[in-house]
Every structure is written in structure tokens, then in C-alpha cells.
Design a protein around this motif. Structure first.
Motif, PDB file in Angstrom:
ATOM      1  N   ASN A  12      26.699  34.212  45.092  1.00 51.34           N
ATOM      2  CA  ASN A  12      26.755  33.013  44.232  1.00 51.34           C
ATOM      3  C   ASN A  12      27.555  33.257  42.960  1.00 51.34           C
ATOM      4  O   ASN A  12      27.164  32.849  41.871  1.00 51.34           O
ATOM      5  N   LEU A  13      28.667  33.947  43.099  1.00 53.27           N
ATOM      6  CA  LEU A  13      29.553  34.232  41.973  1.00 53.27           C
ATOM      7  C   LEU A  13      30.922  33.616  42.228  1.00 53.27           C
ATOM      8  O   LEU A  13      31.473  33.741  43.323  1.00 53.27           O
ATOM      9  N   SER A  14      31.461  32.993  41.202  1.00 58.47           N
ATOM     10  CA  SER A  14      32.853  32.549  41.295  1.00 58.47           C
ATOM     11  C   SER A  14      33.734  33.723  40.893  1.00 58.47           C
ATOM     12  O   SER A  14      33.263  34.698  40.289  1.00 58.47           O
ATOM     13  N   ALA A  15      35.001  33.626  41.194  1.00 58.10           N
ATOM     14  CA  ALA A  15      35.940  34.688  40.815  1.00 58.10           C
ATOM     15  C   ALA A  15      35.966  34.842  39.296  1.00 58.10           C
ATOM     16  O   ALA A  15      35.978  35.958  38.773  1.00 58.10           O
ATOM     17  N   SER A  16      35.941  33.709  38.588  1.00 61.09           N
ATOM     18  CA  SER A  16      35.984  33.781  37.117  1.00 61.09           C
ATOM     19  C   SER A  16      34.717  34.426  36.561  1.00 61.09           C
ATOM     20  O   SER A  16      34.791  35.230  35.630  1.00 61.09           O
ATOM     21  N   GLN A  17      33.546  34.096  37.114  1.00 65.14           N
ATOM     22  CA  GLN A  17      32.304  34.723  36.652  1.00 65.14           C
ATOM     23  C   GLN A  17      32.346  36.232  36.869  1.00 65.14           C
ATOM     24  O   GLN A  17      31.913  37.000  36.009  1.00 65.14           O
ATOM     25  N   PHE A  18      32.874  36.649  37.998  1.00 68.93           N
ATOM     26  CA  PHE A  18      32.978  38.070  38.316  1.00 68.93           C
ATOM     27  C   PHE A  18      33.867  38.788  37.304  1.00 68.93           C
ATOM     28  O   PHE A  18      33.486  39.803  36.721  1.00 68.93           O
ATOM     29  N   ILE A  19      35.040  38.226  37.072  1.00 65.12           N
ATOM     30  CA  ILE A  19      35.999  38.855  36.150  1.00 65.12           C
ATOM     31  C   ILE A  19      35.455  38.875  34.727  1.00 65.12           C
ATOM     32  O   ILE A  19      35.513  39.893  34.035  1.00 65.12           O
ATOM     33  N   ILE A  20      34.917  37.755  34.284  1.00 69.06           N
ATOM     34  CA  ILE A  20      34.380  37.679  32.917  1.00 69.06           C
ATOM     35  C   ILE A  20      33.229  38.664  32.744  1.00 69.06           C
ATOM     36  O   ILE A  20      33.126  39.339  31.714  1.00 69.06           O
ATOM     37  N   SER A  21      32.371  38.768  33.742  1.00 71.19           N
ATOM     38  CA  SER A  21      31.241  39.709  33.673  1.00 71.19           C
ATOM     39  C   SER A  21      31.720  41.147  33.563  1.00 71.19           C
ATOM     40  O   SER A  21      31.194  41.930  32.767  1.00 71.19           O
ATOM     41  N   ILE A  22      32.701  41.505  34.363  1.00 69.00           N
ATOM     42  CA  ILE A  22      33.229  42.874  34.312  1.00 69.00           C
ATOM     43  C   ILE A  22      33.807  43.187  32.935  1.00 69.00           C
ATOM     44  O   ILE A  22      33.622  44.273  32.396  1.00 69.00           O
ATOM     45  N   LEU A  23      34.484  42.223  32.333  1.00 67.06           N
ATOM     46  CA  LEU A  23      35.134  42.465  31.047  1.00 67.06           C
ATOM     47  C   LEU A  23      34.166  42.406  29.867  1.00 67.06           C
ATOM     48  O   LEU A  23      34.371  43.102  28.870  1.00 67.06           O
TER      49      LEU A  23
END
Length: 135
Positions: free
Chosen positions: A12-23
Motif C-alpha cells: 500500500n505504498l505509492s512510488a512517491s511515498q516510498f521515495i519520500i520515506s527513504i529520503l
């Protein structure tokens, strides 16, 4: 690529949520994925800006420009503040302060404390010719 997309959907993660979370997540600072995003940030931003679905969407470009403008303003305030150490009053300067002034030291300080502003200055002065070729 399909496997990664399916895994994100399963989580249940969007690509943007994934990237923002990592950063943004302290836990991933220094992680090879975060480092890769940072190293390739220019290419990522260029791909986002030049994506065909954004060609007619000026509001997103305006939002990006506003975010950059705010970053520059913040960095200008930081390096020009008295607390920043670069505040200089020529009418109150001593001979010792003038003799100890170093443009190289000032540049190094600016580069570390205001990296976005430093990059902009380099771009405007043509120091980074690879940026000029891209645009």
C-alpha cells in the motif's frame, strides 16, 4: 520493474511515498538506495520536469520554482545573519579583520552552509558546464 511496482502495491505504498520515506527517515540516511537517489537527483528532477504528462501543467512547475526560491531565501538569510558569521559591517571593520578575510574561506563556508545557493551561483557563473549543456 513490474515486480517492484507489485511489491509497492502489496505494501500500500505509492512510488512517491516510498521515495519520500527513504529520503526523510533518519533510519535510511546513508542507505544505498537513499544515496543513489541523492546522486541521481538532477536526472530525477529533469525526468519529472520533462515528463510528457507535465508539459501543459504550469502550476506544478510554478510550485517547484517557488520551493527553490524559498530554499534560496532560507540559505541567503542563514549565511548573511550575524549568527552565520558572515555578517560584515565595513564601517566597523578592523584592519585585522580585513587582513584575515579570505574569499576562499568564504566560498568554502558558503558551499557547506548554503549548497543550493552555491550550485545556483556556479550555474550562473558557468562553473558547471554540464548543467548548461542539459538546458
Amino acid at each position: 520493474m513490474d515486480t517492484v511496482i507489485a511489491t509497492l502495491q502489496d505494501c500500500n505504498l505509492s512510488a512517491s511515498q516510498f521515495i519520500i520515506s527513504i529520503l526523510k527517515c533518519q533510519k535510511y540516511h546513508g542507505h544505498h538506495l537513499a544515496e543513489d537517489l541523492l546522486v541521481h537527483s538532477d536526472e530525477i528532477i529533469e525526468a519529472l520536469i520533462k515528463h510528457p504528462s507535465r508539459q501543459d501543467n504550469k502550476s506544478q512547475t510554478t510550485a517547484s520554482c517557488n520551493a527553490l526560491r524559498e530554499q534560496y531565501i532560507t540559505e541567503i538569510k542563514l549565511i548573511s545573519s550575524e549568527e552565520g558569521g558572515s555578517h560584515f559591517g565595513p564601517s566597523h571593520a578592523t584592519i585585522q579583520q580585513l587582513e584575515e578575510f579570505s574569499i576562499e574561506e568564504m566560498g568554502t563556508e558558503m558551499q557547506s552552509r548554503a549548497p543550493a545557493l552555491w550550485d545556483l551561483l556556479g550555474f550562473l557563473l558557468g562553473a558547471n558546464s554540464s548543467c548548461l549543456r542539459r538546458y
